[in-house]
Scaffold this motif. Structure first.
Motif, PDB file in Angstrom:
ATOM      1  N   ALA A   2      34.620  22.244  12.376  1.00 27.54           N
ATOM      2  CA  ALA A   2      33.642  20.349  12.788  1.00 27.54           C
ATOM      3  C   ALA A   2      34.749  20.632  14.462  1.00 27.54           C
ATOM      4  CB  ALA A   2      34.608  20.121  12.000  1.00 27.54           C
ATOM      5  N   GLU A   3      33.763  19.697  14.806  1.00 23.68           N
ATOM      6  CA  GLU A   3      34.628  18.578  16.293  1.00 23.68           C
ATOM      7  C   GLU A   3      33.815  16.871  16.217  1.00 23.68           C
ATOM      8  OE1 GLU A   3      31.997  20.254  19.827  1.00 23.68           O
ATOM      9  OE2 GLU A   3      32.090  22.899  18.692  1.00 23.68           O
ATOM     10  N   GLY A   4      34.447  16.801  17.324  1.00 29.07           N
ATOM     11  CA  GLY A   4      35.265  14.931  17.970  1.00 29.07           C
ATOM     12  C   GLY A   4      34.782  15.120  18.473  1.00 29.07           C
ATOM     13  N   HIS A   5      33.873  14.272  19.204  1.00 29.29           N
ATOM     14  CA  HIS A   5      33.689  14.118  21.459  1.00 29.29           C
ATOM     15  C   HIS A   5      34.049  12.482  20.899  1.00 29.29           C
ATOM     16  CE1 HIS A   5      31.700  18.078  21.708  1.00 29.29           C
ATOM     17  NE2 HIS A   5      31.871  18.313  20.624  1.00 29.29           N
ATOM     18  N   GLY A   6      34.599  12.201  22.036  1.00 28.95           N
ATOM     19  CA  GLY A   6      34.742  11.075  22.505  1.00 28.95           C
ATOM     20  C   GLY A   6      34.788  10.417  23.854  1.00 28.95           C
TER      21      GLY A   6
ATOM     22  N   THR B 211      23.334  15.808  22.916  1.00 28.63           N
ATOM     23  CA  THR B 211      23.157  16.420  22.752  1.00 28.63           C
ATOM     24  C   THR B 211      21.530  15.440  21.746  1.00 28.63           C
ATOM     25  OG1 THR B 211      25.011  16.114  21.124  1.00 28.63           O
ATOM     26  CG2 THR B 211      25.043  18.663  22.798  1.00 28.63           C
ATOM     27  N   ASP B 212      22.242  14.627  22.055  1.00 31.98           N
ATOM     28  CA  ASP B 212      21.544  13.556  21.141  1.00 31.98           C
ATOM     29  C   ASP B 212      21.277  12.357  21.491  1.00 31.98           C
ATOM     30  OD1 ASP B 212      20.390  13.224  18.631  1.00 31.98           O
ATOM     31  OD2 ASP B 212      22.704  11.882  18.280  1.00 31.98           O
TER      32      ASP B 212
ATOM     33  N   ARG C  66      28.253  13.843  21.693  1.00 31.91           N
ATOM     34  CA  ARG C  66      28.411  14.695  23.167  1.00 31.91           C
ATOM     35  C   ARG C  66      27.830  14.889  23.763  1.00 31.91           C
ATOM     36  NH1 ARG C  66      30.061  18.506  17.117  1.00 31.91           N
ATOM     37  NH2 ARG C  66      29.978  16.854  16.492  1.00 31.91           N
ATOM     38  N   MET C  67      28.917  15.691  24.603  1.00 33.04           N
ATOM     39  CA  MET C  67      27.719  15.805  26.261  1.00 33.04           C
ATOM     40  C   MET C  67      27.449  17.260  26.077  1.00 33.04           C
ATOM     41  SD  MET C  67      29.763  14.918  29.568  1.00 33.04           S
ATOM     42  CE  MET C  67      29.322  13.439  29.164  1.00 33.04           C
ATOM     43  N   ARG C  68      26.831  17.654  26.808  1.00 27.59           N
ATOM     44  CA  ARG C  68      26.319  19.409  27.040  1.00 27.59           C
ATOM     45  C   ARG C  68      27.375  20.102  27.252  1.00 27.59           C
ATOM     46  NH1 ARG C  68      21.499  20.455  25.269  1.00 27.59           N
ATOM     47  NH2 ARG C  68      19.658  18.230  25.467  1.00 27.59           N
TER      48      ARG C  68
END
Lengths: 439, 439
Positions: free
Chosen positions: A46-50, A390-391, A411-413
Motif C-alpha cells: 500500500a502507498e500514500g503520496h503527498g 497517474t490520475d 501520485r506523480m508518475r
C-alpha cells in the motif's frame, strides 16, 4: 491485521517552468513549480503520496521539514480510520519542539500537511475510494473528530460543526450522484499570467470560453495602465456574461488596493484576489469595505486561526482554500466548516503542481456533505503539468469530472519524479550542462 | 576598500535543557534550547554572528533555511551602512521564489532574521560600536530607510515614522548617558517555569526580589487549581509591591482565557502573556476587552503585519518583540515605530539561547532614539546559558547593564559551539552512549 508504515521517502522535484513565464504574477515573476514530495509505504505494497507545492528555491528546506516528521510515521500502524487520521494530524501539528518553528505556519506546517495528505491518500486507497467519497462515507461524528478545534471555539464549537454536518446528511447520496453525472464548476487562470503578451492573453481567453468556462482570471498588480488595458482586452474577448476575476498576488498596501480597484471596477471584475498581505485580516476588511469589487483570499492563509478571523471580521466574500498550505485534509475540513458557519462560499485555489488534483476532492466533499451547494462556487483550473500524475484532474466543458480512482489523485508518475529530481535528475543536469557550455 | 563576505558558516547547536525542566511551559514541556547559528566572515577577519533560537527538533530545518540564503550574502560586499543593511534585508525577505514558503513567516523568515542580525553584528563591530549605539548614531532618514513599509502604510507612513524619530532626536545623548549609568529595567522569569515544584518557585521568587527585580513572571495554563496555588504562593513570597506577570504560552481558546483570568485576577497579575494563538488578533482583542488583566504578546508574532493589526485592533497593552523571530533588526525597527505610533510600551521577550543578549540592544535603542522612555517598559531576563557567549548580558540590581563591546553580543564561544554541535558534538555523543548503555 493492521499494516505498519515501513518506508518514508522524501523527494525534491522541480519543473523549469520559469523558462516560459508560465505562472508569472506580480510577486512571483520566475517560478519553477516544484514539489517536496513524500511517499509512505507498507510492507504489503500500500502507498500514500503527498506533497508541498513550492516555486523553486527552498524546496529542499521543505523536504527537510518533511524529513523531520519521519519519527511520527515510520514503524507505526498505517492510518485507516477517522480516529487514526485525527491522531496523526494532532501528533504532527502538536509536536512539542517542532511547533516552535511555526507555530502552525510556514515550512513546518506545510510539511505536516504533506504527510497528513499522504496518509489520507493511503487510507482512501486501502478503502478503495477517492478521497472525496471516502470523506463522504464518514458520519458527522467522525468528521467532527478529525478537526482540531483549538483556537476555534469562539467562532465554531464541535456542537455547531456537528449540526452543520447533520443538516447536510440527508442529501449526500443524491448530490454525489449529481456530481458524478455533471462534474463541479471550474474556472481557468491559463489565459491571465502576467508574463503573457496581449495577443496570447486574447487568444487564450477566447479559447477558454470556447472550452466552456464561465469564468477566467487575470493576474494584475504590476502596472495599472497595463492592467486596465489587459482587463479591457479580456472583457472584449469574452463578452459581458463571462466572469473575469483579477488577482494581485499580495502586491498592494491597503491604499494601493483601493486606488487600483477603483480604476478596474468599470470592467466589472468578479473578485479581487489577494489584494494585500495574506496575514492582513483588517486590511482585507478595509479593502472589502472601501471599493465595490468582492474580495477573495486564502491560498497563502497560513492556518485555520487566520481563516477564522477573515470570517469573523467580514473580510472576504470568497474563501480560497489551498490543499497543500495548511495541515492537510483535517485542517481544510475545519476551514470548510468555518466557511459554512459564516455562509461564505469556498472557491479553492489550484494550479501549481498537483493542486488541481488534490483540491477537487475537498470541494466535491464540501458539496456532498458540508455546504451542500455549488452555488457561487468554482474551483480554479490551470492547464499545467497534469501529465505528470497517474490520475490527473479532468476538465469537461468547464467542469471538473469527479475522480473515480481510489486515493487523493496525488501520485506523480515515477518517471516524472526521476526526471525532475533536483539537482541531479536529467532535466536539471541537461540545463547545467547547457549553462556551462554557453558560459 | 569594501570587504567581501568570504565565508558563510551554519551550525546546529543544541543544549540538553529538557533534562532539568528549565524552560518548561504549558505548551512546551520539554525544550532543548537550540540555535541555528550563522557566521559571516570577511578575508580581513571581520565577523558577524547571528542565530535563530529554537527548542530542539527542527533546528536542522532552520539551519537548512539559513543555508538557502547563502547566495544572497557570499561573495558580496560586507554590509556597513544603513543603505547596505536595508538592501540586504529586502533581498532576503523578497526573494521571489523563497517568499512562497512564508511569506514572511515561519522557518524561512526566522532564517532571514538570523542573517540580517549577523550582518548587523558585523557592521556594528566594524564601526566599533554596540548595536544599540550604532543604531543611535544613524539619522532619522537613515533609520526610516531601513524599514520595509510594504503592508504598513495604512497604519504608519514613512513620513510619520520620520516625525517620530525626529521628535526623539534632541534627547538622544542625554538618554544614552543615563542608560550607561543606570542600565535598563529588567524582570525575571527564572522562578516561574511550570516544571518547578512549589518550594523551588518560592525560593527563586524570594531570591529575585533580593536581587533587585521589581517584576517576576510565572508560567500558567496547564491546570487552574495549580495556577491559583502557585500565584498565591508567589504573591506571598514577593509581597504586594512586586509585579507578577503570568504567561499561558498560547494554551487557551478565548473562552478559556476569560474563565482562567477571572480566577487569577484577585492575585493582581501585571499582565497575561500569550493567552491564545499568536495569530489571533481578534481573539487577543476579545480577551483584553473581556477581563481585567492587561494583555501582552509578541514573541511568536510572525511579522510586522501581525504586529500592525494587534495595534490597530487595540488587542494588546504591551508589545513583546523577539530578536530572532522576525526578519532581524530592520523588521524590529518597524515594530518599534508602530508601537511608538500607537503609544503602546515595548517589553521584549528574552531567555532561550542568546535572546537576552540580542534584544537588550533593541530596547536600549528604543529608549534612546524612538520612544524616548522606559516608563512601563521592562526587558525579560532568564538566567540560563549566558556562559556560552563572549559578551553575555549583565544584570545589576534588576537592570540590564548597557553593552559597551562592539557588535550585537551575539557571539557564542567557539568551544560551546563545538561541544554542543548536534548530533556529533561531545555533549550529544555522551548522551547517546549513555542511552545505549542503559537500554
Amino acid at each position: 491485521m493492521r499494516q505498519t508504515v515501513t518506508a518514508f521517502e522524501v523527494h525534491d522535484v522541480r519543473f523549469p517552468t520559469s523558462e516560459r513565464m508560465d505562472g508569472s504574477d506580480a510577486m512571483h515573476p520566475d517560478p519553477d513549480y516544484s514539489a517536496a514530495y513524500v511517499v509512505l509505504r507498507t510492507r504489503d505494497g500500500a502507498e500514500g503520496h503527498g506533497f508541498v507545492f513550492t516555486i523553486g528555491r527552498g524546496n529542499e528546506v521543505t523536504a527537510a521539514a518533511i524529513e523531520a516528521l519521519r519519527p511520527h510515521v515510520i514503524g507505526r500502524p498505517a492510518p485507516r480510520t477517522a480516529q487514526d487520521l485525527a491522531a496523526l494530524h494532532r501528533g504532527l501539528t502538536h509536536d512539542s519542539q517542532l511547533r516552535w518553528l511555526g507555530p502552525e505556519k510556514g515550512v513546518t506546517h506545510m510539511a505536516a500537511g504533506a504527510v497528513v495528505n499522504a496518509a489520507w491518500d493511503l487510507a482512501a486507497t486501502v478503502a478503495g475510494l477517492p478521497v472525496w467519497e471516502f470523506l463522504a462515507t464518514m458520519t458527522p461524528e467522525e468528521l467532527v473528530s478529525l478537526v482540531d478545534f483549538r483556537y476555534l471555539t469562539d467562532a465554531l464549537t464541535p456542537a455547531e460543526a456537528l449540526a452543520i454536518l447533520r443538516a447536510a446528511e440527508p442529501g449526500r447520496a443524491e448530490r454525489a450522484a449529481r456530481l458524478r453525472a455533471e462534474g463541479y464548476p471550474a474556472y481557468t487562470t491559463t489565459p491571465g499570467w502576467l508574463g503573457y503578451d496581449d495577443a496570447k492573453l486574447v487568444r487564450l481567453a477566447k479559447e477558454a470560453v470556447a472550452d466552456g468556462f464561465g469564468q477566467i482570471k487575470l493576474k494584475v498588480g504590476a502596472d495599472l495602465d497595463d492592467d486596465v488595458r489587459r482587463l479591457r482586452l479580456a472583457r472584449d474577448a469574452v463578452g459581458p456574461s463571462v466572469r473575469i476575476a483579477v488577482d494581485a498576488n499580495q502586491r498592494w498596501d491597503v491604499p494601493d488596493a483601493l486606488r487600483w480597484m477603483a480604476a478596474l471596477a468599470p470592467y466589472a471584475p468578479h473578485w479581487i484576489e489577494e489584494p494585500t498581505s495574506p496575514d492582513d485580516i483588517l486590511g482585507h476588511a478595509a479593502i472589502r469595505a472601501g471599493q465595490p469589487v468582492k474580495v477573495a483570499t486564502g491560498e497563502h492563509t497560513a492556518n485555520r486561526v487566520l481563516f477564522k478571523q477573515l470570517l469573523q471580521a467580514g473580510a472576504v466574500d470568497f474563501v480560497q482554500i489551498d490543499a497543500a498550505r495548511v495541515a492537510g485534509v483535517n485542517e481544510n475540513l475545519a476551514i470548510l466548516l468555518l466557511a459554512a458557519k459564516y455562509g461564505v462560499p469556498v472557491c479553492p485555489h489550484a494550479g501549481g503542481v498537483g493542486l488541481c488534483e488534490l483540491v477537487q476532492h475537498l470541494a466535491m466533499f464540501d458539496y456532498v456533505a458540508v455546504s451542500g451547494t455549488w452555488e457561487d462556487r468554482v474551483i480554479e483550473y490551470v492547464d499545467h503539468l497534469h501529465e505528470h500524475f497517474t490520475d490527473p484532474a479532468v476538465i469537461d466543458s468547464g467542469r471538473y469530472v469527479a475522480p473515480r480512482a481510489p486515493g487523493f489523485s496525488a501520485r506523480m508518475r515515477p518517471e516524472s519524479v526521476d526526471a525532475h529530481r533536483y539537482p541531479d535528475g536529467p532535466v536539471w543536469r541537461a540545463r547545467r550542462t547547457l549553462t556551462e557550455v554557453t558560459a
